[in-house]
Design a protein around this motif. Structure first.
Motif, PDB file in Angstrom:
ATOM      1  N   GLY A  88       0.788  -1.297  -0.028  1.00 17.61           N
ATOM      2  CA  GLY A  88      -0.048   0.171   0.029  1.00 17.61           C
ATOM      3  C   GLY A  88       0.865   1.360   0.029  1.00 17.61           C
ATOM      4  N   TYR A  89       2.059   1.110   0.136  1.00 19.09           N
ATOM      5  CA  TYR A  89       2.945   2.492  -0.010  1.00 19.09           C
ATOM      6  C   TYR A  89       3.004   3.078  -1.361  1.00 19.09           C
ATOM      7  CZ  TYR A  89       6.937   5.302   1.669  1.00 19.09           C
ATOM      8  OH  TYR A  89       7.562   6.176   2.365  1.00 19.09           O
ATOM      9  N   GLY A  90       3.031   4.280  -1.189  1.00 23.34           N
ATOM     10  CA  GLY A  90       2.930   5.006  -2.760  1.00 23.34           C
ATOM     11  C   GLY A  90       3.977   4.869  -3.341  1.00 23.34           C
ATOM     12  N   ASP A  91       3.616   5.267  -4.714  1.00 25.20           N
ATOM     13  CA  ASP A  91       4.610   4.904  -5.777  1.00 25.20           C
ATOM     14  C   ASP A  91       5.617   6.240  -5.706  1.00 25.20           C
ATOM     15  OD1 ASP A  91       3.339   3.044  -6.885  1.00 25.20           O
ATOM     16  OD2 ASP A  91       2.287   3.855  -8.402  1.00 25.20           O
ATOM     17  N   SER A  92       6.763   6.039  -6.371  1.00 23.43           N
ATOM     18  CA  SER A  92       7.727   7.118  -6.454  1.00 23.43           C
ATOM     19  C   SER A  92       8.050   7.224  -8.030  1.00 23.43           C
ATOM     20  CB  SER A  92       9.101   6.962  -5.639  1.00 23.43           C
ATOM     21  OG  SER A  92       9.993   7.822  -5.868  1.00 23.43           O
ATOM     22  N   THR A  93       9.146   7.971  -8.279  1.00 21.02           N
ATOM     23  CA  THR A  93       9.378   8.195  -9.695  1.00 21.02           C
ATOM     24  C   THR A  93      11.097   8.108  -9.808  1.00 21.02           C
ATOM     25  OG1 THR A  93       9.600  10.760  -9.241  1.00 21.02           O
ATOM     26  CG2 THR A  93       7.717   9.643 -10.341  1.00 21.02           C
ATOM     27  N   ASP A  94      11.630   7.858 -10.909  1.00 20.41           N
ATOM     28  CA  ASP A  94      13.121   8.077 -11.378  1.00 20.41           C
ATOM     29  C   ASP A  94      13.406   9.403 -11.662  1.00 20.41           C
ATOM     30  OD1 ASP A  94      12.337   8.207 -13.909  1.00 20.41           O
ATOM     31  OD2 ASP A  94      12.725   6.023 -14.531  1.00 20.41           O
ATOM     32  N   ALA A  95      14.597   9.598 -12.047  1.00 23.26           N
ATOM     33  CA  ALA A  95      15.094  10.787 -12.556  1.00 23.26           C
ATOM     34  C   ALA A  95      14.624  11.335 -13.632  1.00 23.26           C
ATOM     35  CB  ALA A  95      16.691  10.754 -12.704  1.00 23.26           C
ATOM     36  N   GLU A  96      13.883  10.459 -14.558  1.00 19.29           N
ATOM     37  CA  GLU A  96      13.139  10.885 -15.896  1.00 19.29           C
ATOM     38  C   GLU A  96      11.785  11.190 -15.622  1.00 19.29           C
ATOM     39  OE1 GLU A  96      15.602   8.373 -16.083  1.00 19.29           O
ATOM     40  OE2 GLU A  96      17.151  10.106 -16.479  1.00 19.29           O
ATOM     41  N   GLY A  97      11.337  10.881 -14.204  1.00 16.59           N
ATOM     42  CA  GLY A  97       9.986  10.687 -13.986  1.00 16.59           C
ATOM     43  C   GLY A  97       9.142   9.731 -14.247  1.00 16.59           C
TER      44      GLY A  97
END
Length: 379
Positions: A180-189
């Motif tokens: 259930g932990y929220g998503d993140s992004t990489d350096a390119e979004g």
């Protein structure tokens, strides 16, 4: 506000009308929070949270503009003379001890530790960079971060793996994000899912320090609170903590009793909008501090899939705050109370930031609370 009163208020003050809901524990998130449904308050996009004004919806007396609270609240007949059991509000030894612990922590100093490995309770200054399947994700990198080991501030297992290392060590910490932990992004979004995923953090332990608390003696009390608060001994300070804790316990018990005994029939839009916008603005301001938009911040730091999911999870709390707002005004209407000059004077410094009408709300809330407290019968 002096540090003594601030310490007491931080531990004893009940959540007031202006309190924000929840908070952001870095890396902890809200487990399973992303599965929350839809709030009856609607979507975050429906609210102008970027420009929230603490005085919005309030008139010059701190009342909700155009609202008669007694149209929405039926107070119990005994609201002005509530009977409470003394044993239920008597401050416990633990509560007084907590007051002391918090105050002493405010005067603590950090002392560098050398010649030994990190132990629970130490402050570890670390650099770290986290990745999932080799992909570095946004929000998982920092330099020179002070982390108190054992505080539970980071995701479970992170702090435990620092214990035992020496300053200068470079090592990996391997943890698993909760479901259930929220998503993140990489350096390119690009989206980097974190829910249930294993992450590897490359950690450098820069240094260790430990917290040193002052010794509570009459001399220490005199030095810090003699002139500012007219408190000169440990015994007098202990009595101060007892008195303010008793008062807080009384106020909380009164509020709890009235919220249970009163009957509520809906909430005016001006109040519900205020509570929701206040909540969203808190997270919006924090997001800006870290350089994110609200939509980016909520999944990364609050652990919800979206601001809408957060509102859905907070719905019961928001409704409680709406009822509390109505309750205070209903009592003020019944007792013909207006904010006193003395109460307003306590919040003079708040006016430039929060507005005059909000100051009047705080003062009115204090006066209502004092009136209810004066009417209590302890049995």
């Amino acid at each position: 506000m002096d540090r003594l009163r601030l310490a007491a208020l931080c531990l004893t003050a009940a959540l007031g009308l202006s309190a924000v809901l929840g908070g952001c524990s870095f890396f902890k998130g809200g487990e399973d929070a992303s599965s929350a449904g839809v709030s009856s308050f609607g979507s975050a996009a429906d609210y102008a949270y970027e420009t929230f004004d603490y005085s919005q919806g309030l008139d010059a007396n701190g009342y909700w503009d155009g609202i008669t609270a007694l149209d929405y609240v039926t107070l119990p007949e005994d609201f002005a003379s509530i009977q409470l059991k003394k044993a239920d509000v008597e401050p416990s030894e633990e509560a007084i001890s907590n007051q002391w612990d918090y105050l002493l922590s405010m005067y603590s100093t950090a002392q560098t530790v050398s010649g030994r490995a990190a132990a629970e309770g130490d402050i570890a200054n670390i650099d770290y960079s986290g990745s999932v399947d080799g992909v570095v994700f946004t929000g998982g990198t920092a330099e020179g971060y002070d982390l108190t080991l054992g505080s539970g501030q980071f995701i479970d297992g992170f702090e435990d793996q620092i214990v035992g290392h020496l300053p200068g060590d470079v090592f990996d910490v391997v943890v698993t994000f909760p479901e259930g932990y929220g998503d993140s992004t990489d350096a390119e979004g690009n989206v980097v899912p974190l829910s249930g995923r294993e992450a590897v953090f490359s950690v450098t332990l820069n240094s260790l320090s430990e917290t040193v608390l002052p010794e509570a003696t009459d001399a220490w009390v005199e030095e810090n609170f003699g002139e500012s608060d007219d408190i000169h001994t440990v015994e007098a300070l202990n009595q101060y903590f007892y008195d303010i804790t008793l008062q807080s316990n009384l106020d909380s018990a009164i509020l709890s009793y009235l919220l249970d005994a009163a009957k509520f029939s809906g909430c005016p839009e001006v109040i519900s909008e205020y509570q929701v916008t206040n909540c969203l603005n808190y997270y919006y301001q924090m997001a800006g501090y870290y350089g994110y938009s609200l939509d980016e911040f909520i999944p990364l730091y609050a652990g919800y899939a979206s601001a809408d999911a957060m509102l859905a999870d907070y719905e019961q709390d928001l409704r409680s705050y709406c009822n509390e707002a109505l309750l205070y005004q209903a009592v003020a209407e019944s007792l013909d109370l207006l904010p006193s000059e003395a109460s307003c004077a306590r919040y003079t410094n708040y006016a430039n930031v929060y507005g005059e009408n909000y100051v009047k709300l705080l003062a009115l809330t204090d006066d209502v609370t004092a009136a209810l407290r004066d009417g209590v019968q302890l049995v």
